[in-house]
Scaffold this motif. Sequence first.
Motif, PDB file in Angstrom:
ATOM      1  N   VAL A 177       0.868  -1.173   0.000  1.00 21.94           N
ATOM      2  CA  VAL A 177       0.000   0.000   0.000  1.00 21.94           C
ATOM      3  C   VAL A 177       0.908   1.227   0.000  1.00 21.94           C
ATOM      4  N   ILE A 178       0.659   2.150  -0.930  1.00 24.98           N
ATOM      5  CA  ILE A 178       1.490   3.355  -1.040  1.00 24.98           C
ATOM      6  C   ILE A 178       0.637   4.579  -0.688  1.00 24.98           C
ATOM      7  N   PRO A 179       0.830   5.153   0.521  1.00 22.67           N
ATOM      8  CA  PRO A 179       0.100   6.376   0.863  1.00 22.67           C
ATOM      9  C   PRO A 179       0.704   7.573   0.122  1.00 22.67           C
ATOM     10  N   VAL A 180      -0.155   8.396  -0.464  1.00 21.93           N
ATOM     11  CA  VAL A 180       0.291   9.587  -1.194  1.00 21.93           C
ATOM     12  C   VAL A 180      -0.532  10.782  -0.710  1.00 21.93           C
ATOM     13  N   GLN A 181       0.163  11.805  -0.246  1.00 23.28           N
ATOM     14  CA  GLN A 181      -0.511  12.991   0.281  1.00 23.28           C
ATOM     15  C   GLN A 181      -1.115  13.819  -0.844  1.00 23.28           C
ATOM     16  N   CYS A 182      -2.306  14.368  -0.602  1.00 27.96           N
ATOM     17  CA  CYS A 182      -2.976  15.206  -1.602  1.00 27.96           C
ATOM     18  C   CYS A 182      -2.365  16.605  -1.591  1.00 27.96           C
ATOM     19  N   GLU A 183      -1.183  16.729  -2.153  1.00 27.00           N
ATOM     20  CA  GLU A 183      -0.510  18.025  -2.204  1.00 27.00           C
ATOM     21  C   GLU A 183       0.250  18.154  -3.520  1.00 27.00           C
ATOM     22  N   PHE A 184       0.810  19.341  -3.746  1.00 28.73           N
ATOM     23  CA  PHE A 184       1.436  19.661  -5.031  1.00 28.73           C
ATOM     24  C   PHE A 184       2.553  18.684  -5.404  1.00 28.73           C
ATOM     25  N   PHE A 185       3.351  18.269  -4.402  1.00 31.05           N
ATOM     26  CA  PHE A 185       4.490  17.390  -4.676  1.00 31.05           C
ATOM     27  C   PHE A 185       4.131  15.907  -4.526  1.00 31.05           C
ATOM     28  N   ALA A 186       2.863  15.588  -4.682  1.00 31.35           N
ATOM     29  CA  ALA A 186       2.399  14.220  -4.438  1.00 31.35           C
ATOM     30  C   ALA A 186       3.153  13.174  -5.246  1.00 31.35           C
ATOM     31  N   LEU A 187       3.418  13.471  -6.497  1.00 33.54           N
ATOM     32  CA  LEU A 187       4.036  12.477  -7.380  1.00 33.54           C
ATOM     33  C   LEU A 187       5.559  12.474  -7.268  1.00 33.54           C
ATOM     34  N   GLU A 188       6.090  13.461  -6.514  1.00 36.62           N
ATOM     35  CA  GLU A 188       7.547  13.524  -6.356  1.00 36.62           C
ATOM     36  C   GLU A 188       8.018  12.310  -5.549  1.00 36.62           C
ATOM     37  N   GLY A 189       8.930  11.583  -6.069  1.00 39.62           N
ATOM     38  CA  GLY A 189       9.476  10.420  -5.362  1.00 39.62           C
ATOM     39  C   GLY A 189       8.689   9.145  -5.585  1.00 39.62           C
ATOM     40  N   LEU A 190       7.445   9.287  -6.068  1.00 40.14           N
ATOM     41  CA  LEU A 190       6.621   8.091  -6.284  1.00 40.14           C
ATOM     42  C   LEU A 190       7.226   7.225  -7.384  1.00 40.14           C
ATOM     43  N   GLY A 191       7.766   7.886  -8.420  1.00 36.05           N
ATOM     44  CA  GLY A 191       8.415   7.145  -9.504  1.00 36.05           C
ATOM     45  C   GLY A 191       9.599   6.339  -9.012  1.00 36.05           C
ATOM     46  N   LYS A 192      10.356   6.931  -8.073  1.00 34.51           N
ATOM     47  CA  LYS A 192      11.526   6.237  -7.518  1.00 34.51           C
ATOM     48  C   LYS A 192      11.107   5.007  -6.729  1.00 34.51           C
ATOM     49  N   LEU A 193      10.032   5.146  -5.938  1.00 37.45           N
ATOM     50  CA  LEU A 193       9.521   4.015  -5.162  1.00 37.45           C
ATOM     51  C   LEU A 193       9.024   2.912  -6.091  1.00 37.45           C
ATOM     52  N   LEU A 194       8.271   3.303  -7.113  1.00 35.13           N
ATOM     53  CA  LEU A 194       7.746   2.307  -8.060  1.00 35.13           C
ATOM     54  C   LEU A 194       8.884   1.600  -8.802  1.00 35.13           C
ATOM     55  N   ASN A 195       9.954   2.333  -9.073  1.00 33.51           N
ATOM     56  CA  ASN A 195      11.124   1.730  -9.719  1.00 33.51           C
ATOM     57  C   ASN A 195      11.789   0.708  -8.793  1.00 33.51           C
ATOM     58  N   THR A 196      11.882   1.061  -7.500  1.00 39.01           N
ATOM     59  CA  THR A 196      12.445   0.126  -6.511  1.00 39.01           C
ATOM     60  C   THR A 196      11.582  -1.127  -6.415  1.00 39.01           C
ATOM     61  N   ILE A 197      10.257  -0.942  -6.410  1.00 43.67           N
ATOM     62  CA  ILE A 197       9.338  -2.081  -6.359  1.00 43.67           C
ATOM     63  C   ILE A 197       9.557  -2.979  -7.583  1.00 43.67           C
ATOM     64  N   LYS A 198       9.756  -2.346  -8.758  1.00 40.77           N
ATOM     65  CA  LYS A 198       9.974  -3.119  -9.989  1.00 40.77           C
ATOM     66  C   LYS A 198      11.268  -3.937  -9.913  1.00 40.77           C
ATOM     67  N   ILE A 199      12.327  -3.325  -9.356  1.00 39.31           N
ATOM     68  CA  ILE A 199      13.605  -4.032  -9.195  1.00 39.31           C
ATOM     69  C   ILE A 199      13.429  -5.238  -8.270  1.00 39.31           C
ATOM     70  N   VAL A 200      12.703  -5.017  -7.149  1.00 36.81           N
ATOM     71  CA  VAL A 200      12.453  -6.111  -6.200  1.00 36.81           C
ATOM     72  C   VAL A 200      11.629  -7.209  -6.870  1.00 36.81           C
ATOM     73  N   GLN A 201      10.623  -6.805  -7.665  1.00 38.95           N
ATOM     74  CA  GLN A 201       9.801  -7.791  -8.389  1.00 38.95           C
ATOM     75  C   GLN A 201      10.650  -8.630  -9.340  1.00 38.95           C
ATOM     76  N   ASN A 202      11.591  -7.988  -9.996  1.00 44.14           N
ATOM     77  CA  ASN A 202      12.421  -8.688 -10.987  1.00 44.14           C
ATOM     78  C   ASN A 202      13.474  -9.590 -10.355  1.00 44.14           C
ATOM     79  N   ARG A 203      14.026  -9.164  -9.216  1.00 39.80           N
ATOM     80  CA  ARG A 203      15.204  -9.849  -8.677  1.00 39.80           C
ATOM     81  C   ARG A 203      14.974 -10.629  -7.383  1.00 39.80           C
ATOM     82  N   LEU A 204      14.024 -10.173  -6.553  1.00 41.06           N
ATOM     83  CA  LEU A 204      13.939 -10.731  -5.200  1.00 41.06           C
ATOM     84  C   LEU A 204      12.571 -11.298  -4.830  1.00 41.06           C
ATOM     85  N   ASN A 205      11.500 -10.742  -5.394  1.00 39.22           N
ATOM     86  CA  ASN A 205      10.151 -11.180  -5.013  1.00 39.22           C
ATOM     87  C   ASN A 205       9.226 -11.024  -6.213  1.00 39.22           C
TER      88      ASN A 205
END
Length: 266
Positions: free
Chosen positions: A145-173
Amino acid sequence: MARIIGVANQKGGVGKTTTAINLAASLAVLEFKTLLVDADPQANSTTGIGFDLHNVTTSLYDCMINNTPAHDVILKSDVPYLDIIPSHIDLVGYEVEMINFPNRERVLKNVLEPVRKDYDFIIIDCSPSLGLITVNALVASDSIVIPVQCEFFALEGLGKLLNTIKIVQNRLNTELQIEGILMTMYDGRLRLCNQVVNEVRRHFEDIVFSTIIHRNSKLSEAPSAGKPVVLYDAHCKGSVNYLNLAKEVLQKNNMTRMTNEEKILE
């Protein structure tokens, strides 16, 4: 066998710990046996459900570093059906201590495996970073579950987290899924909040939860009383929001149960 759900976002102040505590408590109120795992060295989930850190003698740190069995660390909360593996500030040193440890990304998964059969859900409150503790949580989890605040910078950093999740999906889980993106701290009076919700839904479509967590003073007050909001004020907006989130998670996983009223009608 428990479904393990991590609550993760490396961006601070988005309602991550609030979500972990209150999703776990709401599932417990709905009579699903739930274990809350505090994997954040700040230990806010531990204090947020009423435990004094001075009285916590063993914690997740002992499980991950000293091989203490999870059964020996689990504490029962004041909420029926809700237990916790508490955290401790010592967890900060985990990444340094485990630097040369083989399979260091799978330690948390191995800690939780023996207790998985005892619960319906295990909710992990992740560390607010993309370090080794969070990677451990991603490897141990079935979904995130990814909580995202309803504010201007909401999407900032979300791409990085999703990229980390993708790496984990590919290599570890390879089984890891995104349970959903959860919009938090919503204020319907602000045009910006509505714009952010619409933008996130446009970008991510089906993986955004229908439930939105509104700004609510009771949600902010509850941790200082050491209670989940559903115990602090069962009728407030925050309680209703998190109960709806719990029901949405149950529906997604085909785990809804009939209420007593429905059983009678049937």
